[in-house]
Design an enzyme around this catalytic site. Structure first.
Site, PDB file in Angstrom:
ATOM      1  N   HIS A 179       0.797  -1.228   0.000  1.00  0.00           N
ATOM      2  CA  HIS A 179       0.000   0.000   0.000  1.00  0.00           C
ATOM      3  C   HIS A 179       0.825   1.272   0.000  1.00  0.00           C
ATOM      4  O   HIS A 179       0.312   2.344   0.330  1.00  0.00           O
ATOM      5  CB  HIS A 179      -0.907   0.059   1.232  1.00  0.00           C
ATOM      6  CG  HIS A 179      -1.967  -0.984   1.265  1.00  0.00           C
ATOM      7  ND1 HIS A 179      -3.229  -0.775   0.796  1.00  0.00           N
ATOM      8  CD2 HIS A 179      -1.941  -2.264   1.711  1.00  0.00           C
ATOM      9  CE1 HIS A 179      -3.948  -1.869   0.963  1.00  0.00           C
ATOM     10  NE2 HIS A 179      -3.187  -2.794   1.518  1.00  0.00           N
ATOM     11  N   LYS A 226      -7.903  13.710   4.714  1.00  0.00           N
ATOM     12  CA  LYS A 226      -7.006  12.546   4.605  1.00  0.00           C
ATOM     13  C   LYS A 226      -6.002  12.639   5.745  1.00  0.00           C
ATOM     14  O   LYS A 226      -5.913  13.673   6.410  1.00  0.00           O
ATOM     15  CB  LYS A 226      -6.296  12.533   3.259  1.00  0.00           C
ATOM     16  CG  LYS A 226      -5.676  13.885   2.879  1.00  0.00           C
ATOM     17  CD  LYS A 226      -5.165  13.916   1.455  1.00  0.00           C
ATOM     18  CE  LYS A 226      -6.242  14.014   0.392  1.00  0.00           C
ATOM     19  NZ  LYS A 226      -6.468  12.828  -0.384  1.00  0.00           N
ATOM     20  N   ARG A 227      -5.215  11.567   5.973  1.00  0.00           N
ATOM     21  CA  ARG A 227      -4.168  11.653   6.992  1.00  0.00           C
ATOM     22  C   ARG A 227      -3.282  12.869   6.677  1.00  0.00           C
ATOM     23  O   ARG A 227      -3.096  13.207   5.505  1.00  0.00           O
ATOM     24  CB  ARG A 227      -3.307  10.385   6.977  1.00  0.00           C
ATOM     25  CG  ARG A 227      -3.980   9.144   7.498  1.00  0.00           C
ATOM     26  CD  ARG A 227      -3.047   7.936   7.382  1.00  0.00           C
ATOM     27  NE  ARG A 227      -2.803   7.579   5.998  1.00  0.00           N
ATOM     28  CZ  ARG A 227      -1.626   7.184   5.504  1.00  0.00           C
ATOM     29  NH1 ARG A 227      -0.565   7.085   6.280  1.00  0.00           N
ATOM     30  NH2 ARG A 227      -1.497   6.872   4.231  1.00  0.00           N
ATOM     31  N   LYS A 280       1.155  14.249   0.948  1.00  0.00           N
ATOM     32  CA  LYS A 280      -0.204  14.572   0.495  1.00  0.00           C
ATOM     33  C   LYS A 280      -0.364  16.076   0.239  1.00  0.00           C
ATOM     34  O   LYS A 280      -1.300  16.511  -0.384  1.00  0.00           O
ATOM     35  CB  LYS A 280      -1.229  14.088   1.522  1.00  0.00           C
ATOM     36  CG  LYS A 280      -1.245  12.560   1.674  1.00  0.00           C
ATOM     37  CD  LYS A 280      -2.253  12.112   2.712  1.00  0.00           C
ATOM     38  CE  LYS A 280      -2.201  10.636   3.031  1.00  0.00           C
ATOM     39  NZ  LYS A 280      -2.994   9.799   2.107  1.00  0.00           N
ATOM     40  N   THR A 284      -8.434   6.533  -1.716  1.00  0.00           N
ATOM     41  CA  THR A 284      -9.784   5.987  -1.858  1.00  0.00           C
ATOM     42  C   THR A 284     -10.799   7.098  -1.584  1.00  0.00           C
ATOM     43  O   THR A 284     -11.927   7.039  -2.071  1.00  0.00           O
ATOM     44  CB  THR A 284     -10.029   4.813  -0.887  1.00  0.00           C
ATOM     45  OG1 THR A 284      -9.500   5.167   0.397  1.00  0.00           O
ATOM     46  CG2 THR A 284      -9.348   3.555  -1.385  1.00  0.00           C
ATOM     47  N   LYS A 314     -14.515   8.252  -3.396  1.00  0.00           N
ATOM     48  CA  LYS A 314     -15.761   8.582  -2.689  1.00  0.00           C
ATOM     49  C   LYS A 314     -16.299   9.932  -3.150  1.00  0.00           C
ATOM     50  O   LYS A 314     -17.502  10.109  -3.348  1.00  0.00           O
ATOM     51  CB  LYS A 314     -15.517   8.602  -1.170  1.00  0.00           C
ATOM     52  CG  LYS A 314     -15.165   7.223  -0.611  1.00  0.00           C
ATOM     53  CD  LYS A 314     -14.589   7.283   0.800  1.00  0.00           C
ATOM     54  CE  LYS A 314     -13.860   5.982   1.121  1.00  0.00           C
ATOM     55  NZ  LYS A 314     -12.972   6.072   2.290  1.00  0.00           N
TER      56      LYS A 314
HETATM   57  C1  F58 Z   1      -2.963   3.875   2.219  1.00  0.00           C
HETATM   58  N1  F58 Z   1      -2.053   3.524   3.262  1.00  0.00           N
HETATM   59  C2  F58 Z   1      -2.307   4.552   1.039  1.00  0.00           C
HETATM   60  N2  F58 Z   1      -1.478   3.306   5.461  1.00  0.00           N
HETATM   61  O1  F58 Z   1      -1.561   5.662   1.476  1.00  0.00           O
HETATM   62  C3  F58 Z   1      -3.406   4.993   0.087  1.00  0.00           C
HETATM   63  O2  F58 Z   1      -2.849   5.561  -1.062  1.00  0.00           O
HETATM   64  C4  F58 Z   1      -4.242   3.792  -0.298  1.00  0.00           C
HETATM   65  O3  F58 Z   1      -5.356   4.184  -1.029  1.00  0.00           O
HETATM   66  C5  F58 Z   1      -4.730   3.055   0.937  1.00  0.00           C
HETATM   67  O4  F58 Z   1      -3.638   2.715   1.763  1.00  0.00           O
HETATM   68  C6  F58 Z   1      -5.457   1.777   0.593  1.00  0.00           C
HETATM   69  O5  F58 Z   1      -4.715   1.013  -0.302  1.00  0.00           O
HETATM   70  C7  F58 Z   1      -2.417   3.663   4.551  1.00  0.00           C
HETATM   71  O6  F58 Z   1      -3.518   4.049   4.878  1.00  0.00           O
HETATM   72  C8  F58 Z   1      -1.612   3.361   6.785  1.00  0.00           C
HETATM   73  O7  F58 Z   1      -2.566   3.860   7.347  1.00  0.00           O
HETATM   74  C9  F58 Z   1      -0.494   2.752   7.551  1.00  0.00           C
HETATM   75  C10 F58 Z   1      -1.038   1.917   8.679  1.00  0.00           C
HETATM   76  C11 F58 Z   1       0.080   1.342   9.530  1.00  0.00           C
HETATM   77  C12 F58 Z   1       1.009   2.393  10.008  1.00  0.00           C
HETATM   78  C13 F58 Z   1       1.534   3.232   8.867  1.00  0.00           C
HETATM   79  C14 F58 Z   1       0.410   3.828   8.039  1.00  0.00           C
END
Ligand code: F58
Length: 825
Positions: free
Chosen positions: A369, A560-561, A566, A670, A674
């Site tokens: 991811h 978003k985060r 970003k 994602t 949405k």
């Molecule tokens: C996200 N990763 C990607 N990671 O950044 C985003 O582009 C993608 O659409 C999504 O995954 C789904 O495939 C993401 O959300 C985290 O939250 C990690 C979780 C564990 C700790 C580090 C961040």
């Protein structure tokens, strides 16, 4: 003893779908479950009783689904994910069972408003962001497709922290989501799974004269099973999400207790139970925390054991495992499952290494991811040896065999061998979990076309050369049930009135809306939907945050985060440029489209720059919103604690979706999907799934800006100097100077120092390089928005052409390309 009563032989049927039956069930739950009469019940009592009532309707189908699944031997998917960002459950369960209207009427008859009870539900925030939300969308789709799937994960006692702002700065508060009770979970404290840690290994020769290894554990914990129902959309299927909680073993406590140290016994209990205590907030770099590795091993050990021992018949032969299960590894977090399965097969079931490896290699598939190399997990060998000594040995042996393969394919290429090794040497000897995953998996996939291509060409290039067929793409998707049907009831009604209800489980049917983009009457209705959603979010933000949104603005949303890649910083520069233009007299306020920008983002508690960015956005909001010179033109809102529930309210109201990451950094995104599905137009870079969104909705209905990935790579290779852009772009310079002057921070220049200093001297994600292009695209947005008919046409086309981004389609792709499981069961 065989049951004699006929009703005791199978699942009891759910109560009939009628208002009276619902009232009866509800009051029974309230009276006998909560132990209160209606007249004395609290809102929480009522919510819990309602939730249990709805759960009751699901249970018969759940038992029936489980019975069917047991009666045949079809292959299932075991989705292994450290995160599930579920969002509220009540509405989803009502929709799945088609009980919304009945529940509303039934409650009404009891003098209760359904909507009031909806507000009581605390959402389980068992995830950080997109990755966790994706897992939740996927299990929803699998249930809706009638595909056998069991989700495995962790039942964190504390989910993602609650965010508040104090003087504009983020403060984290523990998310005690279980404090009022969770009516959706079904605990099985009697079903304990033992999980071992620490200790050492010993070699021995078994009765058959074979060399074997024994793991002498240092300490144990128990995994307690919690089941959650995952209902399909009105199809009678209810799958399972199984989350694990850690509990101290009794024996462990007792030993210490018997030794007379009561306090120590309690302490060790706490120690064991810490494993499922808290979700790790993501960090800018993975931090290699021991507890996190414990969490990872804990949940996969429980899950593998559970699958083999509890879901398969007693005479099950582990050699048949690949016919029964494919474990999908949601990023590297569950990758320790690979050596764990080897350990089970070799040490516990006594299989030969080669046989066990042959089985293991068919049982896993890996989804990556990220594209940020620093975000790929590694675990120090020293930590692994201490915590999981047997697994470390197994990893060494897997690596040995693998590197032999590499040497055979590329004789003499030791550099390549070192690059590909599962064990890395720098900065310390550590296990590269992405390599381990890639070696053991049937397939490796990225989450959008561009991401999968970059994975192949860059991040995992050596592996793609060795095994080209192993790599595939599955573009992410989102569940239309939650993110359109539930989140946007007005749009849903308009769509259903226009093309029928079939779209909810077959999102391609949104295509049928395409022709209505030309229909003036439909456009009018579409605009009315957007207006109603804006009114709704205005009420929500007023009640939730005390924010008063102005009326009639273009609603521009970035949620978003919070992460540098970003580029929330770029969004801030845009707003400050507009503001600066107006107050300096360079921009006629009348020429600026009235715009409200809404941010939503949590920063990792230890991520300094992210927190500074939040502080600056809040500071800018305070100053800009109070400045009469921009009144009626610019407004900023940053509601705290962005979560799934807020997303469901905010996204349907948005006109403009901000997807402005540096090209090549956002794996997919994602949120972007949405927004498009809810009729917002995207302003975005050629990154992640934006590429596919733009291709599908058409260039005319998307605002593209910025460098593409090859241009980024080229600029970086040439040597990027952010100061060049600052020096040559007057508006940019003026905006940065305004921030640096302390204008937004009460005259305190230092308060903006880190942000400005980094932008000018480092700017790792090239915000300044994309600035002008972004400003130009925003000018195109304003011009286009002035033509409401054209804008609405584009918004409708975004909806009509985004059916591809249903997570049902993603699941279809996983099934066809990776899992090969049957659906409709
Ligand atoms: C996200 N990763 C990607 N990671 O950044 C985003 O582009 C993608 O659409 C999504 O995954 C789904 O495939 C993401 O959300 C985290 O939250 C990690 C979780 C564990 C700790 C580090 C961040």
């Amino acid at each position: 003893m065989e049951p004699s009563h006929p009703l005791a032989r199978g699942p009891v049927a759910s109560p009939p779908h009628s208002v009276d039956a619902f009232v009866k069930e509800f009051l029974r739950e309230l009276n006998y479950g909560q132990g209160v009469p209606l007249s004395r019940s609290s809102l929480n009592d009522q919510y819990l009783a309602l939730a249990r009532t709805v759960r009751g309707y699901l249970t018969a189908r759940w038992l029936e689904t489980a019975r069917k699944r047991r009666s045949h031997t079809e292959r299932a998917v075991g989705y292994l994910s450290a995160e599930y960002l579920l969002g509220r459950q009540l509405d989803n369960a009502l929709l799945a069972t088609d009980l919304t209207q009945i529940a509303e009427d039934a409650l009404h008859a009891c003098g209760i408003e359904l909507d009031a009870l909806r507000q009581v539900e605390v959402e389980p925030g068992l995830g950080n962001g997109g990755l966790g939300r994706l897992a939740a969308c996927f299990i929803d789709s699998m249930a809706t497709m009638g595909a056998p799937c069991i989700g495995y994960g962790l039942r964190y006692e504390y989910g993602i922290f609650k965010q508040t702002f104090v003087d504009g700065r983020q403060i984290e508060i523990p998310d005690n989501w279980l404090s009022m009770g969770d009516p959706w979970e079904i605990a099985h404290p009697e079903m304990e799974v033992p999980v071992h840690f620490g200790g050492h290994t010993e070699r021995y020769v078994d009765e058959a004269g074979r060399d074997r290894v024994k793991w002498i554990h240092g300490w144990d914990v128990l995994g307690i099973r919690y089941n959650y129902m995952v209902p399909g959309y009105q199809n009678g299927v209810v799958n399972t999400l199984r989350l694990w909680r850690a509990r101290a073993t009794r024996a462990f406590d007792l030993d210490i207790f018997n030794a007379g140290d009561y306090a120590q016994a309690v302490r060790s209990q706490t120690f064991a139970e810490n494993i499922s205590k808290v979700l790790y907030p993501e960090d800018s770099t993975p931090q290699g925390k021991e507890l996190r590795l414990q969490q990872q091993y804990f949940f996969v050990a429980c899950s593998l054991y559970d699958f083999i021992k509890h879901t398969q018949p007693t005479d099950f032969d582990v050699r048949d495992l690949p016919e029964r299960i494919i474990f999908q590894l949601n990023d590297t977090h569950p990758v320790i499952a690979i050596p764990e399965l080897m350990r089970l097969l070799v040490d516990d079931y006594g299989l030969e290494w080669e046989d066990a490896w042959g089985i293991t290699r068919q049982c896993f598939a890996y989804t990556c991811h990220t594209l940020l190399p620093e975000a790929l997990e590694v675990w120090p060998v020293s930590l692994m040896e201490r915590l999981l000594p047997r697994h470390m040995e197994i990893i060494y042996r897997i690596n040995e065999g693998f590197l032999d393969e590499v040497r055979e394919a590329y004789p003499g290429d030791e550099l390549r061998v070192r690059r590909m090794s599962i064990i890395g040497d720098h900065p310390e000897r550590s296990v590269r979990m992405a390599h381990l995953a890639t070696v053991a998996s049937v397939k490796v996939n990225g989450v959008a076309e561009l991401h999968s291509q970059l994975l192949r060409d860059k991040v995992l290039n050596d592996f793609a050369e060795l095994w080209p067929d192993k790599f595939t793409n599955v573009t992410n998707g989102v569940t239309p049930r939650r993110f359109v049907r539930q989140a946007n009831p007005y749009l849903s009604k308009l769509i259903t009135d226009t093309i029928g209800v079939g779209w909810v489980a077959n999102l391609d049917r949104l295509e049928e809306l395409e022709v209505y983009a030309e229909d003036e009457d439909f456009r009018e209705k579409f605009r009315a939907v957007k207006a109603a959603n804006k009114e709704r979010i205005t009420r929500v933000l007023q009640r939730r945050d005390g924010i008063a949104l102005p009326e009639g603005h273009l609603l521009d949303v970035m949620v978003k985060r919070l992460h540098e890649y970003k580029r929330q910083s770029l969004k801030l520069l845009h707003i400050v440029t507009l503001y600066d233009g107006i107050i300096s007299g360079r921009l006629d306020p009348a020429s600026v489209t009235p715009r409200t920008v809404v941010f939503g983002a949590k920063a990792a508690p230890g991520y300094r720059m992210a927190k500074e960015t939040i502080y600056l956005i809040n500071s800018a909001a305070t100053v800009i919103n109070a400045d009469p010179r921009v009144e009626g033109r610019l407004f900023m809102a940053f509601p705290a604690n962005y979560n799934v529930t807020l997303a469901e309210r905010l996204i349907p109201a948005a006109d403009l979706s901000e997807q402005i990451s540096l090209a090549g950094k956002e794996a997919s995104g994602t949120g972007n999907m949405k927004f498009a599905l809810n009729g917002a137009l995207t302003i975005g870079t050629d990154d992640g799934a934006n590429v596919e969104i733009r291709r599908l909705v058409g260039d005319d209905n998307f605002f593209l800006f910025g460098m593409d990935e090859p241009q980024v790579a080229e600029l970086q290779a040439r040597g990027y100097r952010p100061a060049d852009y600052y020096e040559t772009n007057e508006n940019l310079r003026s905006a940065i100077n305004l921030i640096a002057s302390g204008h937004f921070t009460g005259g305190d220049r230092d308060a903006a120092g880190l942000f400005v200093g980094d932008l000018l001297s480092n700017d790792a994600f090239l915000a300044l390089a994309d600035y002008q292009s972004y400003m130009d695209a925003q000018a195109r947005v304003e011009a286009y928005y002035a033509d409401q008919e054209a804008w609405t046409k584009s918004a409708i086309l975004n909806v009509a052409r985004s059916g591809y981004f249903s997570s049902d389609r993603s699941m279809r792709d996983y099934i066809d390309r990776i899992w090969h499981v049957k659906t409709g069961v």
